[in-house]
Design a protein around this motif. Sequence first.
Motif, PDB file in Angstrom:
ATOM      1  N   ASN A  11       0.940  -0.892   0.123  1.00  0.00           N
ATOM      2  CA  ASN A  11      -0.251  -0.318  -0.231  1.00  0.00           C
ATOM      3  C   ASN A  11       0.643   1.159   0.179  1.00  0.00           C
ATOM      4  O   ASN A  11       0.183   1.934   0.278  1.00  0.00           O
ATOM      5  CB  ASN A  11      -0.680  -0.422   1.267  1.00  0.00           C
ATOM      6  N   ALA A  33      -2.172  -5.755   1.420  1.00  0.00           N
ATOM      7  CA  ALA A  33      -1.824  -5.231   2.341  1.00  0.00           C
ATOM      8  C   ALA A  33      -2.706  -5.965   3.285  1.00  0.00           C
ATOM      9  O   ALA A  33      -3.522  -6.067   3.510  1.00  0.00           O
ATOM     10  CB  ALA A  33      -2.087  -3.435   2.557  1.00  0.00           C
ATOM     11  N   ARG A  34      -2.087  -4.939   4.954  1.00  0.00           N
ATOM     12  CA  ARG A  34      -3.039  -6.183   5.696  1.00  0.00           C
ATOM     13  C   ARG A  34      -3.480  -4.980   6.533  1.00  0.00           C
ATOM     14  O   ARG A  34      -4.935  -5.338   6.729  1.00  0.00           O
ATOM     15  CB  ARG A  34      -1.876  -6.611   7.110  1.00  0.00           C
ATOM     16  N   ASP A  35      -3.358  -3.817   6.007  1.00  0.00           N
ATOM     17  CA  ASP A  35      -4.482  -2.475   5.952  1.00  0.00           C
ATOM     18  C   ASP A  35      -5.474  -2.498   5.328  1.00  0.00           C
ATOM     19  O   ASP A  35      -5.500  -2.087   4.276  1.00  0.00           O
ATOM     20  CB  ASP A  35      -4.110  -1.204   6.542  1.00  0.00           C
ATOM     21  N   GLU A  36      -6.529  -2.758   5.148  1.00  0.00           N
ATOM     22  CA  GLU A  36      -7.471  -2.972   4.018  1.00  0.00           C
ATOM     23  C   GLU A  36      -8.165  -2.010   3.836  1.00  0.00           C
ATOM     24  O   GLU A  36      -8.372  -1.476   2.243  1.00  0.00           O
ATOM     25  CB  GLU A  36      -8.695  -4.103   4.371  1.00  0.00           C
ATOM     26  N   ALA A  37      -8.225  -0.220   4.403  1.00  0.00           N
ATOM     27  CA  ALA A  37      -8.830   0.831   4.160  1.00  0.00           C
ATOM     28  C   ALA A  37      -7.802   1.579   2.854  1.00  0.00           C
ATOM     29  O   ALA A  37      -7.497   1.837   1.938  1.00  0.00           O
ATOM     30  CB  ALA A  37      -9.007   1.713   5.143  1.00  0.00           C
ATOM     31  N   ARG A  38      -6.383   1.496   3.820  1.00  0.00           N
ATOM     32  CA  ARG A  38      -5.168   1.605   2.936  1.00  0.00           C
ATOM     33  C   ARG A  38      -4.822   0.413   1.764  1.00  0.00           C
ATOM     34  O   ARG A  38      -4.758   1.410   0.572  1.00  0.00           O
ATOM     35  CB  ARG A  38      -3.422   1.868   3.457  1.00  0.00           C
ATOM     36  N   PRO A  52      -6.844  -8.518   0.822  1.00  0.00           N
ATOM     37  CA  PRO A  52      -6.093  -8.509   2.108  1.00  0.00           C
ATOM     38  C   PRO A  52      -5.311  -9.250   2.913  1.00  0.00           C
ATOM     39  O   PRO A  52      -5.142 -10.453   2.343  1.00  0.00           O
ATOM     40  CB  PRO A  52      -7.795  -8.144   2.842  1.00  0.00           C
ATOM     41  N   ASP A  54      -1.735 -10.183   5.625  1.00  0.00           N
ATOM     42  CA  ASP A  54      -1.495  -9.249   6.478  1.00  0.00           C
ATOM     43  C   ASP A  54      -0.755 -10.830   7.043  1.00  0.00           C
ATOM     44  O   ASP A  54      -0.293 -12.324   7.087  1.00  0.00           O
ATOM     45  CB  ASP A  54      -2.296  -9.770   8.116  1.00  0.00           C
ATOM     46  N   SER A  60      -5.336 -15.113   7.278  1.00  0.00           N
ATOM     47  CA  SER A  60      -5.389 -14.120   6.255  1.00  0.00           C
ATOM     48  C   SER A  60      -4.133 -14.748   4.974  1.00  0.00           C
ATOM     49  O   SER A  60      -4.931 -14.753   3.720  1.00  0.00           O
ATOM     50  CB  SER A  60      -4.543 -13.098   7.001  1.00  0.00           C
TER      51      SER A  60
END
Length: 232
Positions: A11, A33-38, A52, A54, A60
């Motif tokens: 990300n 990315a582990r941060d779904e929003a970013r 997603p 992680d 994941s």
Amino acid sequence: MTTIALVTGANKGLGRETVRRLAALGWDVYLTARDEARGSAAAAELDVRFAPLDVTSDASVAAAADTVRRQAGRLDVLINNAGIGTPDIAVGDTRAADLRAVLDVNVLGPVRVTNAFLPLLRAAEHPRIVMVSSTLGSIDFTGRPHVRAAVPPQLGYPAAKAALNMITVQYARALDGIQVNAVEPGFTATDLTGHRGHQTVTEGTDVIIRLATIGPSGPTAGFFDRAGDVPW
């Protein structure tokens, strides 16, 4: 046939730039990315797929592999880019617990991801794996006088990258038909370096792109930077 690639930790920084450059080649790229929003925001900006992922979570990683299996059926290029640094702790004060996070992300993460995606890589005609490492994991390099003078000793990050280098070689030996190489991006301006690096992210991804795009006669079990071979 379109090349399908997946980049972990993508990300921002080197991962994001790697995705951008591979997508510009016309590849079908999964930004993870582990941060779904970013991650989803970055994927939308680059017009690529998002999954997603992680690297510290078996569930994941398995879910991401299942997504690629359902949507694409194979994976041509896996780039294990996700990585973290370590707290600034003196070597003599470093406890085992202080190493847990960096080893989980930088060593066990690539193992989790590679293992989960092996069936999809084996389904490709010309599979490649790129491990984003560091010369701080090179015993030869870190023993040189100018490095000893410039880089304070630490346990976590160098040990993790040294382990990743060995993992790279062992995968290359064992996985017939899959080219597996490690790369040193160089001192690049990213969050990991506190943006102190003298290289741009484009310069830092030059070697990643080169190893991701090698042909069947290209190298395997190698360690490379922008200039060429790097000593183990």
